[in-house]
Design a protein around this motif. Structure first.
Motif, PDB file in Angstrom:
ATOM      1  N   ILE A   1      43.057  52.619  37.984  1.00  0.00           N
ATOM      2  CA  ILE A   1      41.740  53.259  38.051  1.00  0.00           C
ATOM      3  C   ILE A   1      40.766  52.504  38.941  1.00  0.00           C
ATOM      4  CG2 ILE A   1      41.871  54.483  35.843  1.00  0.00           C
ATOM      5  CD1 ILE A   1      40.243  52.332  34.554  1.00  0.00           C
ATOM      6  N   LEU A   2      41.022  51.225  39.209  1.00  0.00           N
ATOM      7  CA  LEU A   2      40.033  50.452  39.974  1.00  0.00           C
ATOM      8  C   LEU A   2      39.872  50.913  41.430  1.00  0.00           C
ATOM      9  CD1 LEU A   2      40.270  46.780  38.720  1.00  0.00           C
ATOM     10  CD2 LEU A   2      38.350  48.326  38.532  1.00  0.00           C
ATOM     11  N   PRO A   3      40.956  51.159  42.200  1.00  0.00           N
ATOM     12  CA  PRO A   3      40.737  51.582  43.587  1.00  0.00           C
ATOM     13  C   PRO A   3      39.924  52.875  43.653  1.00  0.00           C
ATOM     14  CG  PRO A   3      42.996  50.923  43.284  1.00  0.00           C
ATOM     15  CD  PRO A   3      42.380  50.967  41.920  1.00  0.00           C
ATOM     16  N   GLY A   4      38.883  52.868  44.475  1.00  0.00           N
ATOM     17  CA  GLY A   4      38.006  54.028  44.597  1.00  0.00           C
ATOM     18  C   GLY A   4      36.755  53.922  43.767  1.00  0.00           C
ATOM     19  N   MET A   5      36.682  52.921  42.900  1.00  0.00           N
ATOM     20  CA  MET A   5      35.483  52.756  42.082  1.00  0.00           C
ATOM     21  C   MET A   5      34.454  51.893  42.797  1.00  0.00           C
ATOM     22  SD  MET A   5      36.415  52.047  38.182  1.00  0.00           S
ATOM     23  CE  MET A   5      35.648  53.168  37.081  1.00  0.00           C
ATOM     24  N   TRP A   6      33.203  52.008  42.336  1.00  0.00           N
ATOM     25  CA  TRP A   6      32.168  51.145  42.864  1.00  0.00           C
ATOM     26  C   TRP A   6      32.286  49.766  42.229  1.00  0.00           C
ATOM     27  CZ3 TRP A   6      27.931  52.496  46.170  1.00  0.00           C
ATOM     28  CH2 TRP A   6      27.999  53.798  46.645  1.00  0.00           C
ATOM     29  N   LEU A   7      31.861  48.757  42.984  1.00  0.00           N
ATOM     30  CA  LEU A   7      31.942  47.384  42.485  1.00  0.00           C
ATOM     31  C   LEU A   7      31.137  47.221  41.201  1.00  0.00           C
ATOM     32  CD1 LEU A   7      33.048  44.569  43.088  1.00  0.00           C
ATOM     33  CD2 LEU A   7      30.989  44.093  44.381  1.00  0.00           C
ATOM     34  N   SER A   8      30.007  47.942  41.114  1.00  0.00           N
ATOM     35  CA  SER A   8      29.157  47.797  39.929  1.00  0.00           C
ATOM     36  C   SER A   8      29.798  48.387  38.675  1.00  0.00           C
ATOM     37  CB  SER A   8      27.812  48.465  40.179  1.00  0.00           C
ATOM     38  OG  SER A   8      28.021  49.786  40.611  1.00  0.00           O
ATOM     39  N   ASP A   9      30.816  49.248  38.857  1.00  0.00           N
ATOM     40  CA  ASP A   9      31.476  49.850  37.700  1.00  0.00           C
ATOM     41  C   ASP A   9      32.676  49.028  37.210  1.00  0.00           C
ATOM     42  OD1 ASP A   9      29.782  51.974  37.406  1.00  0.00           O
ATOM     43  OD2 ASP A   9      30.876  53.212  38.833  1.00  0.00           O
ATOM     44  N   VAL A  10      32.990  47.932  37.912  1.00  0.00           N
ATOM     45  CA  VAL A  10      34.187  47.174  37.546  1.00  0.00           C
ATOM     46  C   VAL A  10      34.113  46.629  36.111  1.00  0.00           C
ATOM     47  CG1 VAL A  10      35.564  45.124  38.078  1.00  0.00           C
ATOM     48  CG2 VAL A  10      34.851  46.636  39.884  1.00  0.00           C
ATOM     49  N   PRO A  11      32.983  46.012  35.681  1.00  0.00           N
ATOM     50  CA  PRO A  11      32.951  45.537  34.290  1.00  0.00           C
ATOM     51  C   PRO A  11      33.212  46.641  33.278  1.00  0.00           C
ATOM     52  CG  PRO A  11      31.118  44.618  35.503  1.00  0.00           C
ATOM     53  CD  PRO A  11      31.757  45.621  36.399  1.00  0.00           C
ATOM     54  N   VAL A  12      32.642  47.834  33.512  1.00  0.00           N
ATOM     55  CA  VAL A  12      32.848  48.952  32.583  1.00  0.00           C
ATOM     56  C   VAL A  12      34.325  49.336  32.556  1.00  0.00           C
ATOM     57  CG1 VAL A  12      32.206  51.324  32.065  1.00  0.00           C
ATOM     58  CG2 VAL A  12      30.511  49.774  33.010  1.00  0.00           C
ATOM     59  N   ALA A  13      34.937  49.414  33.737  1.00  0.00           N
ATOM     60  CA  ALA A  13      36.347  49.818  33.797  1.00  0.00           C
ATOM     61  C   ALA A  13      37.240  48.773  33.165  1.00  0.00           C
ATOM     62  CB  ALA A  13      36.750  50.049  35.247  1.00  0.00           C
ATOM     63  N   VAL A  14      36.964  47.490  33.438  1.00  0.00           N
ATOM     64  CA  VAL A  14      37.801  46.421  32.874  1.00  0.00           C
ATOM     65  C   VAL A  14      37.716  46.447  31.360  1.00  0.00           C
ATOM     66  CG1 VAL A  14      38.068  43.928  32.654  1.00  0.00           C
ATOM     67  CG2 VAL A  14      37.709  44.921  34.889  1.00  0.00           C
ATOM     68  N   LEU A  15      36.498  46.583  30.833  1.00  0.00           N
ATOM     69  CA  LEU A  15      36.364  46.563  29.380  1.00  0.00           C
ATOM     70  C   LEU A  15      36.890  47.830  28.734  1.00  0.00           C
ATOM     71  CD1 LEU A  15      33.067  44.738  28.615  1.00  0.00           C
ATOM     72  CD2 LEU A  15      35.317  44.194  27.781  1.00  0.00           C
ATOM     73  N   SER A  16      36.932  48.947  29.475  1.00  0.00           N
ATOM     74  CA  SER A  16      37.317  50.198  28.831  1.00  0.00           C
ATOM     75  C   SER A  16      38.751  50.176  28.313  1.00  0.00           C
ATOM     76  CB  SER A  16      37.117  51.376  29.776  1.00  0.00           C
ATOM     77  OG  SER A  16      38.148  51.417  30.714  1.00  0.00           O
ATOM     78  N   ILE A  17      39.624  49.309  28.883  1.00  0.00           N
ATOM     79  CA  ILE A  17      40.983  49.225  28.323  1.00  0.00           C
ATOM     80  C   ILE A  17      41.056  48.203  27.186  1.00  0.00           C
ATOM     81  CG2 ILE A  17      42.066  49.900  30.506  1.00  0.00           C
ATOM     82  CD1 ILE A  17      43.063  46.859  30.488  1.00  0.00           C
ATOM     83  N   ASP A  18      39.939  47.545  26.869  1.00  0.00           N
ATOM     84  CA  ASP A  18      39.885  46.516  25.834  1.00  0.00           C
ATOM     85  C   ASP A  18      40.915  45.414  26.079  1.00  0.00           C
ATOM     86  OD1 ASP A  18      39.185  45.104  23.651  1.00  0.00           O
ATOM     87  OD2 ASP A  18      39.739  46.589  22.165  1.00  0.00           O
ATOM     88  N   PRO A  19      40.757  44.658  27.156  1.00  0.00           N
ATOM     89  CA  PRO A  19      41.769  43.631  27.455  1.00  0.00           C
ATOM     90  C   PRO A  19      41.699  42.488  26.456  1.00  0.00           C
ATOM     91  CG  PRO A  19      39.912  43.414  28.947  1.00  0.00           C
ATOM     92  CD  PRO A  19      39.641  44.624  28.104  1.00  0.00           C
ATOM     93  N   CYS A  20      42.866  42.071  25.975  1.00  0.00           N
ATOM     94  CA  CYS A  20      42.952  40.890  25.131  1.00  0.00           C
ATOM     95  C   CYS A  20      43.918  39.952  25.837  1.00  0.00           C
ATOM     96  CB  CYS A  20      43.447  41.244  23.744  1.00  0.00           C
ATOM     97  SG  CYS A  20      43.584  39.805  22.700  1.00  0.00           S
ATOM     98  N   ILE A  21      43.361  39.007  26.587  1.00  0.00           N
ATOM     99  CA  ILE A  21      44.199  38.201  27.472  1.00  0.00           C
ATOM    100  C   ILE A  21      45.041  37.209  26.669  1.00  0.00           C
ATOM    101  CG2 ILE A  21      44.167  36.779  29.554  1.00  0.00           C
ATOM    102  CD1 ILE A  21      43.001  39.532  29.909  1.00  0.00           C
ATOM    103  N   SER A  22      44.480  36.700  25.577  1.00  0.00           N
ATOM    104  CA  SER A  22      45.258  35.702  24.837  1.00  0.00           C
ATOM    105  C   SER A  22      46.470  36.339  24.166  1.00  0.00           C
ATOM    106  CB  SER A  22      44.387  34.996  23.814  1.00  0.00           C
ATOM    107  OG  SER A  22      44.046  35.855  22.781  1.00  0.00           O
ATOM    108  N   CYS A  23      46.383  37.648  23.847  1.00  0.00           N
ATOM    109  CA  CYS A  23      47.566  38.372  23.367  1.00  0.00           C
ATOM    110  C   CYS A  23      48.603  38.474  24.481  1.00  0.00           C
ATOM    111  CB  CYS A  23      47.211  39.802  22.981  1.00  0.00           C
ATOM    112  SG  CYS A  23      46.616  40.019  21.332  1.00  0.00           S
ATOM    113  N   THR A  24      48.127  38.881  25.665  1.00  0.00           N
ATOM    114  CA  THR A  24      49.031  39.190  26.762  1.00  0.00           C
ATOM    115  C   THR A  24      49.807  37.966  27.219  1.00  0.00           C
ATOM    116  OG1 THR A  24      47.269  40.624  27.446  1.00  0.00           O
ATOM    117  CG2 THR A  24      49.086  40.412  28.954  1.00  0.00           C
ATOM    118  N   GLU A  25      49.111  36.823  27.262  1.00  0.00           N
ATOM    119  CA  GLU A  25      49.741  35.647  27.862  1.00  0.00           C
ATOM    120  C   GLU A  25      50.339  34.702  26.826  1.00  0.00           C
ATOM    121  OE1 GLU A  25      46.718  34.042  30.303  1.00  0.00           O
ATOM    122  OE2 GLU A  25      46.709  35.750  31.620  1.00  0.00           O
ATOM    123  N   ARG A  26      49.799  34.743  25.621  1.00  0.00           N
ATOM    124  CA  ARG A  26      50.284  33.928  24.512  1.00  0.00           C
ATOM    125  C   ARG A  26      50.379  32.454  24.861  1.00  0.00           C
ATOM    126  NH1 ARG A  26      53.003  38.306  25.142  1.00  0.00           N
ATOM    127  NH2 ARG A  26      54.746  37.287  26.104  1.00  0.00           N
TER     128      ARG A  26
END
Lengths: 358, 151
Positions: free
Chosen positions: A333-358
């Motif tokens: 979803i990121l390509p084509g978005m405005w730079l100012s919308d990146v935080p909204v897009a990143v958070l919209s998937i609810d990233p949990c990095i410590s889960c992902t990388e363990r």
């Protein structure tokens, strides 16, 4: 127009966690996003070779501090399946109640951070104020706010007293009232809609093709929820997954908002139908064999593969977490978005990095 | 006189920078909970900032691993003197439950000098606030010319 490369993270005000994205930008529009992971990698799966299989319950709780109870529940269910242990019915109900409390606090946390990502700070503060009530419930019933450590192989550590049950019901009624009050702002406010509606759309086919999980998948109209498998006591509760069809950031917040209310409903059902019995069975011997266990985390499907060879250490423990499945969604979803919308897009998937990388 | 004014302003309104080295999120969300209504450290003039160059206090959660070490050093070096480091949670103190894992260096004090240690797994918001106020006392006690250093 020249291309500019902008680093997003690892230390970023919007994210409490270190996720690094290398964004290629033309004017203000993103053309490419490359993630870099590994800032939180600890090597947790290898600890299963060093620690006793009972102690690993405490280790897997530290995969992720937000949904720690659900990780431990999944691990315990896996070992119980290998060893053929029958969990007392009261323990399954208690597990259900605590896992739903964790889902509530995780979703409220996310809704707050999401409001913060588009600069709505007072909404962030209000939502986190409600979340504190849920954490009080956790603290009063288990002894800790976040990493509750109630799961054991064969049952749970703590029981609920009858007066606690009536207190929980009273607190839940307050929480529900507060959430309903904020719901109209969160879902229908003009500024919120301006920042979220139509941003980062994932269609149903695309979501299925990328193999997404959890609320991100359900917001695109796919009805998939691991609670439908009926683990713990979910088979005895009336349960219908929350599904939205728009697939944009607004739909994702709607799914999570409705799931908070659904969790309140599930806890009420569980408290009214809770069985009277022991809360744990004694465990003897060591596990031998292999199994796969799946549960629904606040972010989606959590998958554990456990292989044991009859010694006190496990031979292999493999964890696959929902954010790992949802990062492809972010990159699409990121390509084509405005730079100012990146935080909204990143958070919209609810990233949990410590889960992902363990 | 100007120095005294700055000193007073620093103690009355310290700005925080938070970095998650490789924590499980438990301590991070407790740090965030400190900023929100129930605990509300903004009443002490404390704000969470995103820019290390604006910050007086660095809150570090989680064990340091081989990749986040560089980021932590980078953030620490960008902060202006005098600065404080508060290590939060058992992992930041010693490595905690992860100390035997292969990608973990250990506590934060193996990389940078730590002023205050806050215990707990996860550390409670009350303990974090207590740790920060303890650290603020060090601002007033610290002698002129003594600088924090990276190891």
């Amino acid at each position: 127009m020249l291309k500019t490369v902008i680093p997003f993270g690892p230390q970023h005000p919007v994210l409490p966690e270190p996720l690094h994205l290398q964004l290629t930008v033309e004017d203000e529009v993103i053309t490419e996003a490359i993630p870099a992971l590994g800032f939180v990698h600890r090597g947790l799966e290898m600890l299963a070779h060093i620690r006793d299989f009972h102690q690993v319950t405490q280790v897997v709780e530290r995969v992720c501090g937000i949904c720690s109870m659900i990780h431990a529940m999944c691990y315990c269910q896996g070992i119980e399946a290998i060893m053929g242990i029958e969990v007392p019915p009261r323990a399954t109900f208690l597990r259900t109640i605590w896992s739903e409390l964790h889902r509530m606090h995780s979703h409220l946390l996310w809704l707050g951070l999401f409001a913060d990502s588009f600069g709505f700070e007072s909404l962030f503060m209000q939502l986190w104020k409600i979340r504190e009530k849920v954490l009080d419930l956790n603290e009063a019933t288990t002894g800790n706010r976040i990493i509750v450590s109630v799961n054991l192989i064969g049952g749970v550590r703590r029981d609920l007293a009858p007066e606690q049950i009536s207190w929980i019901l009273a607190e839940l009624a307050e929480v529900e009232q507060d959430i309903n009050r904020l719901g109209s702002t969160l879902l229908t406010d003009y500024t919120v809609k301006k920042r979220t509606v139509g941003k980062g759309v994932i269609t149903k086919d695309k979501a299925f093709e990328l193999g997404l999980a959890g609320p991100t998948l359900r917001a695109s109209g796919v009805c998939q929820d691991m609670r439908m498998l009926g683990y713990a006591a979910f088979d005895e509760l009336d349960f219908e997954p929350v599904v939205e069809t728009e697939g944009d950031c607004h739909a994702r917040s709607k799914v999570r908002f409705r799931e908070v209310r659904q969790s309140i409903d599930l806890i009420r059902q569980a408290l009214s139908r809770i069985a009277q019995s022991e809360i744990r069975t004694k465990v003897k011997g060591r596990p031998q064999g292999e199994t796969v266990c799946r549960v629904e985390q606040p972010r989606g499907e959590l998958f554990y593969y456990i292989k044991a060879d009859g010694t006190k250490n496990l031979e292999r423990l493999r964890i696959r977490t929902p954010t790992f499945a949802n990062i492809p969604a972010l990159l699409s979803i990121l390509p084509g978005m405005w730079l100012s919308d990146v935080p909204v897009a990143v958070l919209s998937i609810d990233p949990c990095i410590s889960c992902t990388e363990r | 006189m100007f120095k005294k004014l700055i000193q007073k302003a620093r103690v009355k309104s310290p700005w925080l920078l938070h970095y998650d080295c490789s924590s499980c999120n438990g301590c991070d969300i407790e740090v965030l909970a400190c900023l929100t209504p129930v605990y509300d450290i903004e009443r002490f003039g404390i704000i969470n900032v995103g820019n290390p160059m604006h910050a007086d206090i660095l809150l570090v959660t989680g064990t340091v691993n081989y990749r986040s070490r560089k980021v932590l050093l980078n953030l620490f070096n960008q902060m202006p003197d005098p600065k404080l480091v508060v290590a939060i949670g058992t992992c930041a103190l010693s490595g905690g439950i992860f100390r035997e894992a292969y990608n973990v260096i250990g506590g934060v004090d193996k990389v940078i000098a730590v002023d205050v240690y806050v215990t707990g797994c996860p550390a409670k918001p009350e303990a974090i606030i207590d740790g920060v106020t303890l650290g603020l006392n060090r601002f007033t006690q610290r002698k002129e010319g003594k600088k924090a250093h990276a190891r």
